[in-house]
Scaffold this active site. Structure first.
Site, short mmCIF file in Angstrom:
data_model
loop_
_atom_site.label_atom_id
_atom_site.label_comp_id
_atom_site.label_asym_id
_atom_site.label_seq_id
_atom_site.Cartn_x
_atom_site.Cartn_y
_atom_site.Cartn_z
N SER A 61 1.09 -1.10 -0.02
CA SER A 61 -0.16 -0.28 -0.05
C SER A 61 0.82 1.15 0.22
O SER A 61 1.86 1.05 0.89
CB SER A 61 -0.51 0.01 0.91
N GLY A 62 0.58 1.75 -1.54
CA GLY A 62 1.20 3.55 -1.34
C GLY A 62 2.77 3.98 -1.50
O GLY A 62 3.37 4.51 -2.45
N ASN A 113 -0.74 5.62 2.99
CA ASN A 113 -1.31 6.35 2.14
C ASN A 113 -2.68 6.94 1.94
O ASN A 113 -4.02 6.28 2.70
CB ASN A 113 -1.46 5.17 0.87
N SER A 160 -5.39 5.56 -0.51
CA SER A 160 -5.46 4.15 -1.08
C SER A 160 -7.03 3.58 -1.22
O SER A 160 -7.83 3.66 -0.93
CB SER A 160 -5.16 3.49 0.32
N GLY A 188 -2.46 -3.12 -2.30
CA GLY A 188 -1.58 -3.24 -1.81
C GLY A 188 -1.60 -4.40 -0.22
O GLY A 188 -2.56 -3.92 0.21
N GLU A 209 -0.77 -5.19 2.69
CA GLU A 209 -0.63 -4.51 3.60
C GLU A 209 -0.85 -4.84 5.59
O GLU A 209 -1.14 -6.07 6.21
CB GLU A 209 -1.98 -3.44 4.81
N1 ATP Z 1 4.64 8.11 -10.25
C1 ATP Z 1 4.63 8.61 -9.07
N2 ATP Z 1 4.99 10.48 -9.23
C2 ATP Z 1 4.48 10.70 -8.10
N3 ATP Z 1 4.49 11.12 -6.84
C3 ATP Z 1 3.57 9.05 -6.79
C4 ATP Z 1 4.12 8.38 -7.93
N4 ATP Z 1 3.86 6.68 -7.50
C5 ATP Z 1 3.53 7.64 -6.57
N5 ATP Z 1 3.25 8.76 -5.92
C6 ATP Z 1 2.74 9.42 -5.11
O1 ATP Z 1 2.32 8.06 -3.68
C7 ATP Z 1 1.23 7.72 -3.06
C8 ATP Z 1 0.15 6.63 -3.37
O2 ATP Z 1 0.76 5.99 -4.37
P1 ATP Z 1 -0.49 4.83 -5.19
O3 ATP Z 1 -1.88 5.54 -4.25
O4 ATP Z 1 -0.41 4.24 -6.35
O5 ATP Z 1 -0.07 3.65 -4.07
P2 ATP Z 1 -0.90 2.20 -4.76
O6 ATP Z 1 -0.22 1.56 -4.42
O7 ATP Z 1 -2.38 2.54 -4.91
O8 ATP Z 1 -1.65 1.84 -2.72
P3 ATP Z 1 -2.52 1.47 -2.49
O9 ATP Z 1 -2.87 0.35 -2.54
O10 ATP Z 1 -2.70 2.07 -0.79
O11 ATP Z 1 -4.06 1.61 -3.30
C9 ATP Z 1 -0.09 8.73 -4.60
O12 ATP Z 1 -0.88 9.40 -4.33
C10 ATP Z 1 1.16 10.16 -4.57
O13 ATP Z 1 1.03 11.03 -3.78
MG MG Z 2 -3.94 2.49 -4.63
#
Ligand code: ATP
Ligand code: MG
Length: 1078
Positions: free
Chosen positions: A110-111, A160, A163, A390, A392
């Site tokens: 996650s995140g 996150n 999330s 993801g 967690e």
């Molecule tokens: N390539 C990137 N560039 C800039 N910021 C990013 C990038 N990837 C992720 N982030 C930052 O990280 C945060 C978390 O990313 P994201 O929501 O994609 O995570 P996730 O893997 O989908 O988590 P979850 O499993 O909780 O959904 C985003 O809100 C963003 O702020």
């Molecule tokens: Mg996500």
């Protein structure tokens, strides 16, 4: 890098190593060091072969610009520095050009950046795939589905701020050209418990905050909502505001996105009403109420909230109130209603809220699917993007975490299956020399969870379905019994003594050693959440609302469709859907993005090595690198390899008749690819280095261009040749027809000419013949005629004397002779007198002698006249000649003439030679005197007359004095030009003289004489004899005379008689001499 420089390899200007496969030496430390080094230099992407490792930068990097998209577009994977775009491009091109369905598997805790990665992939594909109004709309709808689903399905968690609280798999569908047609979204288990309760520091789903912050006053009023978060029990207050998140702005984004996706305004309204209702449900509170029979009952504390909810949903308040107070159980056709105590009432309320929200979310997904559904039935190519929650580990992990982590286990499993296990097994199967690389296979953990007989999910289901009292504790007990022996299962109650003293493991918990770490799950709520129980009274109450959407969300509430069968448990549902997903993914070509979270603080620039190391380990990245390093980058069955590259070698192109393996060998030998670059498996060719593959691809691309040119050339040649042949054929046909036409025309002309000539010749011949024949015939006829005439003549001659016809003629001639004789004799007797004036002539006796008679009369008259003339002397004849001349000159012209006819012309009236008075005069005139008479000479000046002797000889005429006989003027007759007289009876005449002659000195002469006719006749004849010219005798009543220099007009007018018959002349003026004629 300078803009003009063009990168052709990921090795150019590389920070660290772009592809971990190239790391030397390869250890975990160097691997991490490399990741960190690159992360510090803003290079967040690193490859392991074709797998992309993405380290979350937690900040916006300028690497997702349209320029970057263009840079990566249509470039080979290893050409440029590692980027998520390179993977997306590779997947898209493989889908478009090689017709391979793709899936993008994004994993990480996650995140770690999965959702962001999935959005980047989608936006890249949208940017590079086809263009056009329709395609753009599809793209927009696909992209805009993200904000909607994120608003309803994402929430801030400890790990996150955005999330994903649901799993999402999106199939993007393309047509054969690679243009997007639409998509299908599948969602997996929304963490609905979050609706009613959130762990500390976390938030409920974004939409609640967005609605309250961004909704207009009117909207909130309409939804009966207050703007303050603290008004609502379901909203966790301590982190209601998230740093850097503008809920109000996001609300507008979401509404806009819903509109783009295709939600109608009233649909949006319905959705927001449900959201409001869920929020308000949390505010319904119950209070206990004791009943006489000792049963606990509950009452709603403040009915106002309930009333508003009922108004929102078009619900009968009493129905809902009852549903919160009673529970009806049906068993064996019996309905038993029991009252709900306060706890049960709260449970019912929360269950309703969770269900309402969960169903709303599923409805949203379906609604979006309806909008983005591909409109055609043609075969589609598919690119699946998997973005699932993801892995967690929370402080307090419950059923949801268990399910989420199970899902991640399954994904890890598929990764292991495809990249580590299958690949290694394949090398062995294909007979490629291979040293096995050890890796951890998490199949054992999956087995622990999903095994149908003794897996944790099966246990849970069993427990839920078991009659009797079922609690979370009984479930844990069961687990302890069945799973205790499992090496990855830990529990305090387990018979195994290993954890008896493990104080970190509470009694109501069990622990699973997941591939990504140990996770301790609290059993509390497992049974309930798995059952996912919603009292039937509530679902029926919901079905009864007037709210279209809510009614549709609770179809089981319809009494007509009521079923006593238990719905499948949440666990088994999830297991089934995950299994379907895995199957689906296995049919596609996988592309991996492995997301790594660099720190727990969500801050940029921080790279916590321990944390990353942990992820690298459980993600099996090192093993991945090792397998990649030892193995081959690319493998392909001989048949497809030969099919794809056979055009690169003359022997294999266009047909290779022998085995595919031999074909590939010939091909690679011909292309002079170093032997260490590839290995021949049993059914596949293994290519070690991607670079070799790209070289092959490049060669193929160039060759394809050549082939296209060749095909084009041949086609054009064929087309031109066909065209030429057609033209040639046409030309021959046309010329044949033209020649035929001209020849025919010529022939017809010749024929007609020949015919004409022929006909002329024939005609000529025929005519010649005819002529000859005619001539012949004529000769014959002539001869016959001549002969006939001749004979006739001879016969007639011989017999003429015997013809009676001749007698008639003779008689006729005789009679005529006799008649003529008699006629002449009688005429002789009757001849008239010989006087020329005799006009009588005997009557005509015979009509047929009419002409002869007239002719004889004429001849006789002429003869008689001749006889008469013959009697005259020469002198008499001269007198008659003069008379004749006078008649010719004046007859019918001058009135005086008539008087003169009977008077003979005497000439010498004066008897001049005898008269001694004129002796002198005659002496002066030598010639014979033709005329001598007295005339009146008119004075030129006054018109008065004076008598003068007028004497004419053969050459001159003379004017002499009457008394003395003295010659006054001698005028040669040759000088006389003309004579003028009047038409009347007067005797005035003018003699005009030649101008310039001596006689004409005084001008023309004017005379009067009674013998004017004789004088002028004689003058005329004298001049004629002398000059052989006839002078002009003008007979007019007005004529001009020349006096001296003047031309005077002599004008005759009728007047009274003055002096006998003589005219009276009077000179009127210079120009006029008037003659009065009686
Ligand atoms: N390539 C990137 N560039 C800039 N910021 C990013 C990038 N990837 C992720 N982030 C930052 O990280 C945060 C978390 O990313 P994201 O929501 O994609 O995570 P996730 O893997 O989908 O988590 P979850 O499993 O909780 O959904 C985003 O809100 C963003 O702020
Ligand atoms: Mg996500």
């Amino acid at each position: 890098m300078m803009k003009s420089e063009v990168k052709t390899s990921l090795l150019d200007n590389m920070i660290g190593v772009g592809d971990s496969v190239l790391l030397e030496p390869l250890t975990e430390d160097t691997f991490l060091e490399n990741l960190k080094n690159r992360f510090d230099h803003r290079e967040i992407y690193t490859y392991i072969g074709s797998v992309v490792i993405s380290v979350n930068p937690y900040r916006q990097l300028p690497i997702y610009t349209p320029d970057k998209v263009e840079e990566y577009r249509n470039r080979n994977f290893y050409e440029l520095s590692p980027h998520i775009y390179a993977l997306a491009d590779e997947a898209y091109r493989s889908l478009r050009d090689q017709d391979k369905d793709q899936c993008i598997l994004i994993t990480g805790e996650s995140g770690a950046g999965k959702t962001e990665a999935s959005k980047l992939v989608m936006s890249y594909v949208a940017a590079v795939c086809g263009k056009g109004a329709e395609v753009n709309q599809v793209k927009e709808q696909l992209l805009q589905s993200n904000p909607v689903l994120e608003a309803f399905g994402n929430a801030k968690t400890m790990r996150n701020d955005n999330s994903s609280r649901f799993g999402k798999y999106m199939d993007i569908e393309f047509d054969f050209k690679g243009d997007p047609l639409g998509g299908v979204i599948s969602n997996y288990l929304l963490e609905k418990s979050r609706v009613v309760k959130q762990p500390r520091g976390e938030r409920n789903f974004h939409i609640f905050y967005q609605l309250l912050s961004g909704g207009s006053e009117d909207l909130l009023k309409q939804l009966k909502l207050e703007r303050e978060f603290n008004q609502y029990n379901y909203l966790c207050l301590d982190s209601a505001k998230v740093n850097g998140v503008d809920d109000a702005a996001n609300f507008r984004t979401v509404k806009n996105a819903m509109q783009i996706v295709g939600f109608m305004d009233d649909e949006v309204e319905l959705v927001l009403e449900v959201v409001a209702a869920v929020l308000k449900l949390g505010n319904i509170e119950f209070k206990p109420e004791s009943r006489v029979n000792g049963l606990d009952e509950s009452r709603i504390q403040d009915k106002n909230e309930l009333k508003e909810i009922c108004e929102l949903l078009g619900q009968d308040q009493a129905v809902l109130e009852r549903a919160f107070s009673f529970r009806t159980v049906e068993a064996k056709q019996e309905k038993v209603s029991t009252t709900l105590n306060v706890a049960q009432a709260y449970y019912a309320r929360d269950a309703l809220a969770k269900n309402l929200y969960n169903r709303l979310f599923t409805w949203l997904v379906n609604r979006i699917n309806e909008s983005i559904k591909a409109q055609t039935k043609v075969r589609k190519k598919v690119m699946g993007v998997l973005d699932i929650y993801g892995f967690e580990i929370f402080e307090n992990n419950s059923f949801e975490q268990f399910i989420i982590n199970y899902c991640n286990e399954k994904l890890q499993q598929i990764f292991i299956e495809l990249t580590l296990k299958e690949e290694q097994e394949e090398y062995i199967k294909e007979g490629i020399e291979w040293t096995h690389i050890e890796y951890f296979n998490n199949a054992i953990i999956c087995e622990l969870i999903e095994n149908n007989t003794n897996g944790i999910l099966a246990m849970l289901d069993e427990e839920c379905l078991r009659p009797g009292t079922v609690t979370d504790e009984t479930f844990l007990e069961k687990l302890n019994q069945i799973c205790a022996v499992h090496e990855r299962f830990e529990s305090r109650m387990s018979k195994s003594s290993r954890f008896l003293n493990d104080t970190t493991l509470p009694h109501n918990c069990f622990r699973i050693q997941h591939y990504a770490g140990k996770v301790m799950y609290h059993v509390e709520g497992f049974v309930d959440k798995n059952n996912d129980l919603l009292y039937r009274d509530l679902s029926q109450a919901m079905w009864k609302t007037n709210h279209v959407l809510v009614k549709a969300l609770f179809p089981e509430g319809n009494p007509a469709k009521m079923s006593l069968k238990r719905p499948p448990t949440a666990g088994s549902q999830f297991k089934a859907s995950v299994a379907t997903l895995m199957k689906n993914l296995q049919t596609k070509n996988p592309n991996y993005i492995r997301c790594i979270k660099p720190n727990d603080q969500k801050t940029p620039h921080v790279f916590t090595e321990a944390l990353v190391c942990h992820q690298v380990r459980y993600l099996g990245l090192m093993e991945n690198v090792r397998v990649r390093r030892a193995g081959y980058a690319f493998k392909q069955p001989y048949e497809s390899c030969l099919e794809r590259y056979k055009m690169l070698c003359s022997q294999t192109w266009p047909h290779w008749r022998q085995g595919a393996r031999d074909g590939v060998k010939v091909l690679l030998t011909e292309l002079q690819i170093p032997p260490e670059e590839f290995s021949y498996g049993r059914s596949k060719i293994f290519i070690r280095n991607p670079r070799t593959l790209f070289e092959l691809e490049d060669l193929r691309k160039r060759r394809l261009e050549d082939l296209a040119t060749l095909i084009q050339k041949i086609y054009r040649g064929w087309k031109c040749r066909t065209h030429f042949l057609l033209m040639k054929k046409s030309q021959i046909t046309i010329s044949a027809w033209t020649k035929r036409h001209f020849q025919r025309k010529k022939y017809l002309h010749l024929k007609s000419v020949t015919l004409i000539i022929q006909s002329y010749i024939r005609g000529w011949k025929a005519r010649k013949l005819l002529r000859e024949l005619k001539y012949q015939k004529l000769c014959e006829e002539s001869a016959t005629t001549i002969a006939a005439y001749w004979r006739g003549f001879q016969v007639r001659r011989e017999y003429r004397k015997f013809f009676r016809a001749n007698a008639g003629r003779k008689i006729y001639e005789f009679i005529v002779q006799r008649i003529m004789q008699k006629y002449f004799l009688e005429l002789k007797k009757k001849l008239p007198s010989m006087s020329p004036t005799e006009t009588t002539w005997p009557a005509q006796p015979y009509l047929f002698l009419d002409n002869t008679h007239t002719e004889l009369k004429r001849i006789f008259h002429l003869w008689r006249c001749k006889k008469y003339r013959d009697q005259f002397t020469a002198q008499k004849r001269a007198i008659f000649e003069e008379k004749l001349e006078a008649s010719e000159l004046f007859k019918d012209k001058k009135a005086l003439y008539a008087n003169s006819v009977s008077q003979p012309f005497q000439g010498d009236y004066l008897e001049i030679s005898k008269n001694p008075k004129y002796q002198k005069l005659t002496g002066a005139v030598e010639e014979k005197i033709l005329l001598a008479d007295v005339v009146n000479k008119i004075n030129r000046a006054n018109g008065k007359g004076a008598p003068r002797i007028f004497l004419l000889t053969q050459s001159n005429f003379f004017i002499a004095d009457q008394k003395s006989g003295q010659i006054k003027s001698t005028i040669p007759v040759m000088d006389i030009t003309s004579v003028s007289v009047s038409k009347q009876t007067d005797g005035l005449f003018a003699v005009h003289l030649k101008e310039g002659s001596t006689a004409a000195a005084k001008g023309d002469f004017l005379f009067t004489s009674d013998r004017l006719i004789e004088i002028i006749t004689k003058l005329y004849r004298t001049i004629f004899f002398k000059t052989n010219q006839k002078i002009n005798v003008e007979i007019n009543n007005e004529f001009l005379v020349q006096f001296n220099q003047d031309k005077v007009c002599v004008k005759f007018i009728q007047g009274a008689q003055k002096n006998g018959n003589l005219p009276a002349c009077k000179r009127k003026n210079n120009r006029l001499l008037e003659v009065t004629v009686p």
